[in-house]
Write a protein that holds these residues in place. Structure first.
Motif, PDB file in Angstrom:
ATOM      1  N   LEU A 183       0.902  -1.078  -0.138  1.00 48.96           N
ATOM      2  CA  LEU A 183       0.010  -0.021  -0.049  1.00 48.96           C
ATOM      3  C   LEU A 183       0.889   1.239   0.217  1.00 48.96           C
ATOM      4  O   LEU A 183       0.570   2.183  -0.762  1.00 48.96           O
ATOM      5  CB  LEU A 183      -0.927   0.044   1.282  1.00 48.96           C
ATOM      6  N   LYS A 184       2.046   1.037   0.689  1.00 48.88           N
ATOM      7  CA  LYS A 184       2.986   2.428   0.823  1.00 48.88           C
ATOM      8  C   LYS A 184       3.505   2.676  -0.607  1.00 48.88           C
ATOM      9  O   LYS A 184       3.625   3.709  -1.101  1.00 48.88           O
ATOM     10  CB  LYS A 184       3.954   2.235   1.801  1.00 48.88           C
ATOM     11  N   ASN A 185       3.908   1.502  -1.221  1.00 49.42           N
ATOM     12  CA  ASN A 185       4.400   1.584  -2.477  1.00 49.42           C
ATOM     13  C   ASN A 185       3.345   2.332  -3.506  1.00 49.42           C
ATOM     14  O   ASN A 185       3.667   3.283  -4.418  1.00 49.42           O
ATOM     15  CB  ASN A 185       4.866   0.343  -3.201  1.00 49.42           C
ATOM     16  N   LEU A 186       2.416   1.552  -3.388  1.00 48.49           N
ATOM     17  CA  LEU A 186       1.030   2.089  -4.177  1.00 48.49           C
ATOM     18  C   LEU A 186       0.806   3.787  -3.989  1.00 48.49           C
ATOM     19  O   LEU A 186       0.690   4.496  -5.108  1.00 48.49           O
ATOM     20  CB  LEU A 186      -0.213   1.308  -4.161  1.00 48.49           C
ATOM     21  N   LEU A 187       0.777   4.318  -2.871  1.00 50.16           N
ATOM     22  CA  LEU A 187       0.605   5.331  -2.341  1.00 50.16           C
ATOM     23  C   LEU A 187       1.698   6.394  -2.806  1.00 50.16           C
ATOM     24  O   LEU A 187       1.613   7.288  -3.323  1.00 50.16           O
ATOM     25  CB  LEU A 187       0.270   5.654  -0.830  1.00 50.16           C
ATOM     26  N   GLN A 188       2.856   6.043  -2.637  1.00 48.96           N
ATOM     27  CA  GLN A 188       4.081   6.576  -3.259  1.00 48.96           C
ATOM     28  C   GLN A 188       3.997   7.031  -4.827  1.00 48.96           C
ATOM     29  O   GLN A 188       4.302   7.866  -5.313  1.00 48.96           O
ATOM     30  CB  GLN A 188       5.448   5.909  -2.717  1.00 48.96           C
ATOM     31  N   GLY A 189       3.745   5.881  -5.416  1.00 48.26           N
ATOM     32  CA  GLY A 189       3.366   5.939  -6.926  1.00 48.26           C
ATOM     33  C   GLY A 189       2.545   7.102  -7.284  1.00 48.26           C
ATOM     34  O   GLY A 189       2.667   7.965  -8.216  1.00 48.26           O
ATOM     35  N   ASP A 190       1.292   6.880  -6.500  1.00 49.18           N
ATOM     36  CA  ASP A 190       0.366   7.874  -6.947  1.00 49.18           C
ATOM     37  C   ASP A 190       0.669   9.347  -6.458  1.00 49.18           C
ATOM     38  O   ASP A 190       0.497  10.207  -7.112  1.00 49.18           O
ATOM     39  CB  ASP A 190      -1.048   7.599  -6.085  1.00 49.18           C
ATOM     40  N   LEU A 191       1.494   9.273  -5.330  1.00 51.83           N
ATOM     41  CA  LEU A 191       1.986  10.859  -5.059  1.00 51.83           C
ATOM     42  C   LEU A 191       2.916  11.360  -5.902  1.00 51.83           C
ATOM     43  O   LEU A 191       2.945  12.368  -6.344  1.00 51.83           O
ATOM     44  CB  LEU A 191       2.748  10.650  -3.516  1.00 51.83           C
ATOM     45  N   ALA A 192       3.726  10.467  -6.335  1.00 50.20           N
ATOM     46  CA  ALA A 192       4.936  10.886  -7.333  1.00 50.20           C
ATOM     47  C   ALA A 192       3.938  11.414  -8.707  1.00 50.20           C
ATOM     48  O   ALA A 192       4.286  12.206  -9.395  1.00 50.20           O
ATOM     49  CB  ALA A 192       5.626   9.785  -7.854  1.00 50.20           C
ATOM     50  N   LYS A 193       2.885  10.659  -9.186  1.00 48.69           N
ATOM     51  CA  LYS A 193       2.116  10.993 -10.396  1.00 48.69           C
ATOM     52  C   LYS A 193       1.604  12.442 -10.039  1.00 48.69           C
ATOM     53  O   LYS A 193       1.649  13.309 -11.158  1.00 48.69           O
ATOM     54  CB  LYS A 193       0.941   9.949 -10.588  1.00 48.69           C
ATOM     55  N   LYS A 194       0.994  12.508  -8.781  1.00 46.23           N
ATOM     56  CA  LYS A 194       0.438  13.995  -8.495  1.00 46.23           C
ATOM     57  C   LYS A 194       1.426  15.010  -8.755  1.00 46.23           C
ATOM     58  O   LYS A 194       1.119  16.223  -9.090  1.00 46.23           O
ATOM     59  CB  LYS A 194      -0.328  14.044  -7.200  1.00 46.23           C
ATOM     60  N   GLU A 195       2.393  14.713  -8.050  1.00 42.46           N
ATOM     61  CA  GLU A 195       3.654  15.927  -8.160  1.00 42.46           C
ATOM     62  C   GLU A 195       4.140  16.167  -9.611  1.00 42.46           C
ATOM     63  O   GLU A 195       4.377  17.320  -9.806  1.00 42.46           O
ATOM     64  CB  GLU A 195       4.880  15.308  -7.249  1.00 42.46           C
ATOM     65  N   SER A 196       4.104  14.723 -10.414  1.00 47.33           N
ATOM     66  CA  SER A 196       4.638  15.458 -11.759  1.00 47.33           C
ATOM     67  C   SER A 196       3.360  16.098 -12.406  1.00 47.33           C
ATOM     68  O   SER A 196       3.792  17.123 -13.308  1.00 47.33           O
ATOM     69  CB  SER A 196       4.636  13.929 -12.468  1.00 47.33           C
ATOM     70  N   GLU A 197       1.911  15.898 -12.238  1.00 45.21           N
ATOM     71  CA  GLU A 197       0.699  16.762 -12.712  1.00 45.21           C
ATOM     72  C   GLU A 197       0.884  18.180 -12.140  1.00 45.21           C
ATOM     73  O   GLU A 197       0.867  19.228 -12.911  1.00 45.21           O
ATOM     74  CB  GLU A 197      -0.189  16.126 -12.221  1.00 45.21           C
ATOM     75  N   ILE A 198       1.228  18.619 -10.787  1.00 42.85           N
ATOM     76  CA  ILE A 198       1.539  19.915 -10.251  1.00 42.85           C
ATOM     77  C   ILE A 198       2.730  20.221 -10.954  1.00 42.85           C
ATOM     78  O   ILE A 198       2.610  21.761 -11.243  1.00 42.85           O
ATOM     79  CB  ILE A 198       1.602  19.669  -8.852  1.00 42.85           C
ATOM     80  N   SER A 199       3.722  19.525 -11.219  1.00 43.91           N
ATOM     81  CA  SER A 199       5.049  20.512 -12.048  1.00 43.91           C
ATOM     82  C   SER A 199       4.602  20.884 -13.546  1.00 43.91           C
ATOM     83  O   SER A 199       4.725  21.859 -13.834  1.00 43.91           O
ATOM     84  CB  SER A 199       6.048  19.238 -12.014  1.00 43.91           C
ATOM     85  N   ALA A 200       3.666  20.033 -14.074  1.00 44.10           N
ATOM     86  CA  ALA A 200       2.944  20.234 -15.265  1.00 44.10           C
ATOM     87  C   ALA A 200       2.100  21.705 -15.349  1.00 44.10           C
ATOM     88  O   ALA A 200       2.428  22.520 -16.124  1.00 44.10           O
ATOM     89  CB  ALA A 200       1.950  19.172 -16.138  1.00 44.10           C
ATOM     90  N   LEU A 201       1.463  21.588 -14.439  1.00 38.90           N
ATOM     91  CA  LEU A 201       0.675  23.003 -14.173  1.00 38.90           C
ATOM     92  C   LEU A 201       1.325  24.157 -13.932  1.00 38.90           C
ATOM     93  O   LEU A 201       1.245  25.395 -14.520  1.00 38.90           O
ATOM     94  CB  LEU A 201      -0.352  22.677 -12.985  1.00 38.90           C
ATOM     95  N   ILE A 202       2.381  23.781 -13.139  1.00 42.46           N
ATOM     96  CA  ILE A 202       3.279  25.176 -12.768  1.00 42.46           C
ATOM     97  C   ILE A 202       4.103  25.522 -14.198  1.00 42.46           C
ATOM     98  O   ILE A 202       4.495  26.847 -14.407  1.00 42.46           O
ATOM     99  CB  ILE A 202       4.345  24.600 -11.548  1.00 42.46           C
ATOM    100  N   ALA A 203       4.377  24.724 -14.924  1.00 42.37           N
ATOM    101  CA  ALA A 203       5.022  24.655 -16.163  1.00 42.37           C
ATOM    102  C   ALA A 203       4.167  25.448 -17.085  1.00 42.37           C
ATOM    103  O   ALA A 203       4.473  26.384 -17.904  1.00 42.37           O
ATOM    104  CB  ALA A 203       5.707  23.362 -16.860  1.00 42.37           C
ATOM    105  N   LYS A 204       2.723  25.283 -17.047  1.00 39.87           N
ATOM    106  CA  LYS A 204       1.794  25.902 -17.855  1.00 39.87           C
ATOM    107  C   LYS A 204       1.495  27.261 -17.359  1.00 39.87           C
ATOM    108  O   LYS A 204       1.504  28.180 -18.252  1.00 39.87           O
ATOM    109  CB  LYS A 204       0.522  25.174 -17.929  1.00 39.87           C
ATOM    110  N   ILE A 205       1.875  27.453 -15.979  1.00 37.88           N
ATOM    111  CA  ILE A 205       1.621  28.920 -15.515  1.00 37.88           C
ATOM    112  C   ILE A 205       2.824  29.696 -16.093  1.00 37.88           C
ATOM    113  O   ILE A 205       2.513  31.039 -16.430  1.00 37.88           O
ATOM    114  CB  ILE A 205       1.595  28.713 -14.022  1.00 37.88           C
ATOM    115  N   GLN A 206       3.852  29.208 -15.908  1.00 38.18           N
ATOM    116  CA  GLN A 206       5.018  29.902 -16.574  1.00 38.18           C
ATOM    117  C   GLN A 206       4.975  30.544 -18.020  1.00 38.18           C
ATOM    118  O   GLN A 206       5.506  31.125 -18.490  1.00 38.18           O
ATOM    119  CB  GLN A 206       6.322  28.922 -16.169  1.00 38.18           C
TER     120      GLN A 206
END
Length: 403
Positions: A58-81
């Motif tokens: 479960l921890k590995n699964l949550l860490q994977g989902d968290l990494a995915k969300k962090e990637s999406e947030i980074s993409a949003l920041i790039a779009k803002i820039q």
């Protein structure tokens, strides 16, 4: 009877079958409980290991989902820039447009100065030559007055041979193929409600979703207008047209109140009287469209991204905290962008101030021309012949022949 030897004291006991069965039962029960306890202990260990394994998975699964969300947030920041860069480009284009207007106006000033010099030279030559009849003087004055009116008309509208509506349509069509490929900008011909605006602007994305809509009204005032009107006289009707045609924004492009510094300073927001309504001069026609459409397109992007994240319904305990952190970061980025945009607007205001000085120079030139016209109107036969007995004698001779 059965004989049983005690393993401790080595004594021999005689036990009947019932007693022997009872002893055997006790031994078997002890072994059973011991075996059962061992198996329970083993099962508990296996359960603990299974729980630990499940927790690790479960921890590995949550860490994977968290990494995915962090990637999406980074993409949003790039779009803002990227949006920040697009805003800078839009402001740069607006500044270039204003500088172009300034250069054209400077050229007009230069041309008018040349025309003034040529006119002064022509007047001097005509006034110093021998005027044979009164009709020559009247004709000269009429020509000069007509020229003054023509020059004033060109200076006031800076649109030779076209109306304000045509000017705005031409300016838009220059950029339609490159900057407004999915835009609709046409005359409002629907008068079923009893009134209609001048132009309707609508723009959609590639999927056909409407991004922005604007109702435009163009108002010009020529020298022949009997009653000078104000911009506020047209706002109520413009708001009504915007509502009936289901447009989000309303913009009045106006040459009215030419001496009003409020309208000459740039884009005027009148949303305190009517929602999402602006008043602009013709040189800000394209910039106001660009600013409104960029704001609308960015808003749609953010809404789509946030909707996608919400629809995924991922149960992560710290996701809400990260979203709040993203909002705070977005707010800071927006504040920085707003400051930079304000700085750009201040630079535009400086440019407008320079244009105002150029305008004042034009008005001063026009005042000199007016004084020259007054002098021409004040010109009489008596003044022309004063101190010139030869010319006085000729005019008296013409006058006596006429009688």
């Amino acid at each position: 009877m059965n004989e049983i030897i005690c393993p401790n004291c080595k004594k021999v006991f005689k036990v009947d079958e019932a007693g022997f069965a009872d002893i055997l039962k006790q031994v078997r029960d002890h072994q059973f409980h011991e075996e059962l306890q061992n198996r329970l202990n083993l099962a508990e260990k296996e359960k603990i290991n299974a729980v630990k394994l499940a927790e690790a998975n479960l921890k590995n699964l949550l860490q994977g989902d968290l990494a995915k969300k962090e990637s999406e947030i980074s993409a949003l920041i790039a779009k803002i820039q990227k949006t920040e860069i697009e805003k800078k480009l839009a402001v740069t284009e607006a500044i270039k447009s204003i500088e172009k207007e300034r250069d054209e106006l400077a050229n007009d000033v230069k041309n008018k100065e040349t025309e003034k010099q040529l006119l002064e030279k022509s007047l001097k030559e005509k006034y110093t030559s021998e005027l044979k009849t009164k009709d020559d003087i009247i004709k000269l004055k009429d020509e000069e007055i007509a020229l003054r009116k023509d020059m004033k008309l060109k200076l006031s509208t800076k649109m030779i041979g076209e109306s304000l509506e045509q000017h705005c349509e031409v300016e838009f069509n220059k950029l339609r193929a490159t900057g407004f490929q999915n835009a609709y900008f046409e005359k409002d011909n629907d008068s079923r409600s009893g009134s209609k605006g001048d132009y309707v602007y609508r723009e959609t994305d590639d999927a056909g979703n409407e991004i922005i809509s604007v109702m435009f009204e163009m108002k010009n005032e020529g020298d022949e207008t009997a009653t000078k009107k104000k911009n506020e006289d047209f706002l109520k009707e413009l708001d009504k047209d915007r509502t009936e045609k289901k447009c989000e924004y309303a913009v009045l492009v106006s040459l009215l109140e030419a001496e009003n510094e409020l309208y000459n300073s740039g884009i005027v927001d009148v949303s305190h009287k009517y929602p999402k309504m602006y008043i602009v001069r013709p040189q800000f026609f394209i910039p106001i469209i660009t600013l409104l459409r960029n704001a609308a397109m960015n808003s749609m992007k953010y809404k789509a991204e946030l909707s996608l994240i919400k629809n995924q319904n991922i149960d992560i305990s710290n996701f809400e905290e990260r979203i709040n952190a993203f909002k705070d970061g977005f707010a800071r980025n927006y504040e920085l962008a707003s400051r930079k945009f304000k700085t750009a607007i201040e630079e535009i205001d400086k440019t407008i101030d320079h244009l105002q000085k150029t305008k004042d120079a034009l008005l001063s030139s026009e005042n000199n021309l007016r004084l020259a016209n007054n002098k021409a109107e004040d010109l009489t036969i008596k003044k022309l012949t004063q101190g010139n007995p030869t010319m006085k004698a000729k005019f008296e001779e013409l006058s006596s022949k006429g009688e």
